[in-house]
Design a protein around this motif. Sequence first.
Motif, PDB file in Angstrom:
ATOM      1  N   LYS A  27      24.279 -12.180   1.512  1.00  0.00           N
ATOM      2  CA  LYS A  27      24.061 -10.731   1.029  1.00  0.00           C
ATOM      3  C   LYS A  27      22.241 -10.167   1.147  1.00  0.00           C
ATOM      4  N   PHE A  28      21.664 -10.908   0.982  1.00  0.00           N
ATOM      5  CA  PHE A  28      20.120 -10.886   1.299  1.00  0.00           C
ATOM      6  C   PHE A  28      19.825 -10.507   3.297  1.00  0.00           C
ATOM      7  N   GLY A  29      20.317 -11.172   3.739  1.00  0.00           N
ATOM      8  CA  GLY A  29      20.365 -11.604   4.903  1.00  0.00           C
ATOM      9  C   GLY A  29      20.614 -10.419   5.489  1.00  0.00           C
ATOM     10  N   ILE A  30      22.618  -9.808   5.026  1.00  0.00           N
ATOM     11  CA  ILE A  30      22.422  -8.040   5.794  1.00  0.00           C
ATOM     12  C   ILE A  30      21.850  -7.320   5.317  1.00  0.00           C
ATOM     13  N   SER A  31      20.995  -7.272   4.275  1.00  0.00           N
ATOM     14  CA  SER A  31      20.605  -6.341   3.613  1.00  0.00           C
ATOM     15  C   SER A  31      19.157  -5.843   4.408  1.00  0.00           C
ATOM     16  N   SER A  32      18.573  -7.135   4.728  1.00  0.00           N
ATOM     17  CA  SER A  32      17.070  -8.071   4.574  1.00  0.00           C
ATOM     18  C   SER A  32      16.479  -5.974   5.927  1.00  0.00           C
ATOM     19  N   ALA A  33      17.408  -5.929   7.007  1.00  0.00           N
ATOM     20  CA  ALA A  33      17.217  -4.929   8.567  1.00  0.00           C
ATOM     21  C   ALA A  33      17.185  -3.590   7.737  1.00  0.00           C
ATOM     22  N   THR A  34      18.600  -3.446   6.939  1.00  0.00           N
ATOM     23  CA  THR A  34      18.404  -1.898   6.173  1.00  0.00           C
ATOM     24  C   THR A  34      17.043  -1.761   5.183  1.00  0.00           C
ATOM     25  N   LEU A  35      16.703  -3.212   4.898  1.00  0.00           N
ATOM     26  CA  LEU A  35      15.683  -2.766   3.103  1.00  0.00           C
ATOM     27  C   LEU A  35      14.805  -2.405   4.027  1.00  0.00           C
ATOM     28  N   MET A  36      14.362  -2.933   4.898  1.00  0.00           N
ATOM     29  CA  MET A  36      12.884  -2.605   6.533  1.00  0.00           C
ATOM     30  C   MET A  36      12.974  -1.740   6.561  1.00  0.00           C
ATOM     31  N   LEU A  37      14.346  -1.261   6.647  1.00  0.00           N
ATOM     32  CA  LEU A  37      13.917   0.191   7.748  1.00  0.00           C
ATOM     33  C   LEU A  37      13.657   1.905   6.382  1.00  0.00           C
ATOM     34  N   LYS A  38      13.976   1.007   5.280  1.00  0.00           N
ATOM     35  CA  LYS A  38      14.097   2.097   4.361  1.00  0.00           C
ATOM     36  C   LYS A  38      12.655   2.223   3.588  1.00  0.00           C
ATOM     37  N   LEU A  39      12.308   0.720   3.250  1.00  0.00           N
ATOM     38  CA  LEU A  39      10.792   0.742   3.890  1.00  0.00           C
ATOM     39  C   LEU A  39      10.059   1.397   4.123  1.00  0.00           C
ATOM     40  N   LEU A  40      10.107   1.485   5.891  1.00  0.00           N
ATOM     41  CA  LEU A  40       9.519   1.779   6.661  1.00  0.00           C
ATOM     42  C   LEU A  40       9.601   3.364   6.667  1.00  0.00           C
ATOM     43  N   ASP A  41      10.669   4.042   6.226  1.00  0.00           N
ATOM     44  CA  ASP A  41      10.810   6.158   5.507  1.00  0.00           C
ATOM     45  C   ASP A  41      10.586   6.025   4.505  1.00  0.00           C
ATOM     46  N   LEU A  42      10.566   5.551   3.793  1.00  0.00           N
ATOM     47  CA  LEU A  42       9.595   5.337   2.295  1.00  0.00           C
ATOM     48  C   LEU A  42       7.625   5.611   2.624  1.00  0.00           C
ATOM     49  N   SER A  43       7.187   4.482   3.287  1.00  0.00           N
ATOM     50  CA  SER A  43       6.047   4.898   3.456  1.00  0.00           C
ATOM     51  C   SER A  43       5.357   5.234   4.425  1.00  0.00           C
ATOM     52  N   ASN A  44       6.454   6.066   4.786  1.00  0.00           N
ATOM     53  CA  ASN A  44       6.041   6.896   6.550  1.00  0.00           C
ATOM     54  C   ASN A  44       5.178   5.744   7.124  1.00  0.00           C
ATOM     55  N   ASN A  45       6.414   4.199   7.901  1.00  0.00           N
ATOM     56  CA  ASN A  45       5.532   3.394   8.386  1.00  0.00           C
ATOM     57  C   ASN A  45       4.206   2.661   8.387  1.00  0.00           C
ATOM     58  N   ASP A  46       3.506   2.754   6.779  1.00  0.00           N
ATOM     59  CA  ASP A  46       2.613   2.164   5.761  1.00  0.00           C
ATOM     60  C   ASP A  46       2.603   1.244   5.614  1.00  0.00           C
ATOM     61  N   THR A  47       2.185   0.194   6.386  1.00  0.00           N
ATOM     62  CA  THR A  47       2.096  -1.002   5.610  1.00  0.00           C
ATOM     63  C   THR A  47       1.490  -1.419   4.464  1.00  0.00           C
ATOM     64  N   ALA A  48       0.400  -0.811   4.937  1.00  0.00           N
ATOM     65  CA  ALA A  48      -0.460  -1.347   3.810  1.00  0.00           C
ATOM     66  C   ALA A  48       0.577  -0.815   2.523  1.00  0.00           C
ATOM     67  N   ALA A  49       1.471   0.200   2.794  1.00  0.00           N
ATOM     68  CA  ALA A  49       1.799   0.910   0.888  1.00  0.00           C
ATOM     69  C   ALA A  49       2.858  -0.465   1.057  1.00  0.00           C
ATOM     70  N   ILE A  50       3.489  -1.077   2.308  1.00  0.00           N
ATOM     71  CA  ILE A  50       4.310  -1.659   1.871  1.00  0.00           C
ATOM     72  C   ILE A  50       4.409  -2.357   1.524  1.00  0.00           C
ATOM     73  N   ALA A  51       3.168  -3.065   1.671  1.00  0.00           N
ATOM     74  CA  ALA A  51       2.165  -4.824   0.732  1.00  0.00           C
ATOM     75  C   ALA A  51       1.939  -4.521  -0.357  1.00  0.00           C
ATOM     76  N   LEU A  52       1.614  -2.835  -1.059  1.00  0.00           N
ATOM     77  CA  LEU A  52       1.300  -3.589  -2.278  1.00  0.00           C
ATOM     78  C   LEU A  52       2.247  -2.195  -3.266  1.00  0.00           C
ATOM     79  N   ALA A  53       3.036  -2.452  -2.855  1.00  0.00           N
ATOM     80  CA  ALA A  53       5.067  -1.591  -3.184  1.00  0.00           C
ATOM     81  C   ALA A  53       5.612  -3.628  -3.535  1.00  0.00           C
ATOM     82  N   ASN A  54       5.522  -4.273  -2.812  1.00  0.00           N
ATOM     83  CA  ASN A  54       5.947  -5.479  -3.088  1.00  0.00           C
ATOM     84  C   ASN A  54       4.740  -6.423  -3.857  1.00  0.00           C
TER      85      ASN A  54
END
Length: 253
Positions: A27-54
């Motif tokens: 389940k988590f393997g299947i959702s991993s790609a979709t989840l990363m796409l969602k995070l990139l979209d929400l953060s406007n491709n800002d990896t620092a924002a993703i790291a902070l969210a995590n």
Amino acid sequence: MAPIELTAYETATLWQHRILKVAWELKFGISSATLMLKLLDLSNNDTAAIALANSVHWAVNGAIQLFGTPFASALSDTVGRKRIWAFGRLTKLVWFMGSLYATSMRQYIVACIVCWGVLDAGTLSVEEAAWADVFGSRPELSSQLKSANSVWSLVAGSMVGPVIGALISTKSSTAGFYVASAMCVVEAGLVLCTTESLKLEERKPFALTKVNPFANIGLLFRNGRGLRRLGISAGLLRAVVTVYSTIEPFRLG
């Protein structure tokens, strides 16, 4: 090495846990790609924002589950393992659906905290308790079977699931969440179909004294150095994994 001799009940339990473990990782393997796409979209491709969210996600969840895990475990001693275990599987639906409809990183973090911290509340410990009910009296057998289960789940979560998720995400940016959500419902149903491991005569009244996590830590000091070292090692491993999951977006760029 002599072959492992299992009773019919033990064999059924082994396969029930194995199937559920594979489904969990898949389940988590299947959702991993979709989840990363969602995070990139929400953060406007800002990896620092993703790291902070995590980091916020795992820090808050860790604090909540410090109290939630003993509560879930103590409750399962009273009502049985299956109900709490199934509820934990179903709560991931909140995370996937919350992530799907989140329109900001703040909403995404809230969905993570509500699922992992508040609703899940350490129910994975109940799965371990169910395993211990059946195999705990034979630790050498339990360790061998756990090792075999880990191989199965590793293949599902690290190899098969991500490939399927990547293929799904090329067709749709949201389908992975729907597939993973459906799997949550299926998993909960499968758990409820398993054999209840805690017999009625072995159940105990709910006791608040079991819920205190700081008192439970004392178990490590009352049962010898081996258990204490194991507990410390498990804690350090969890810390390392959490730190890695936080800084991984920077490595990926």
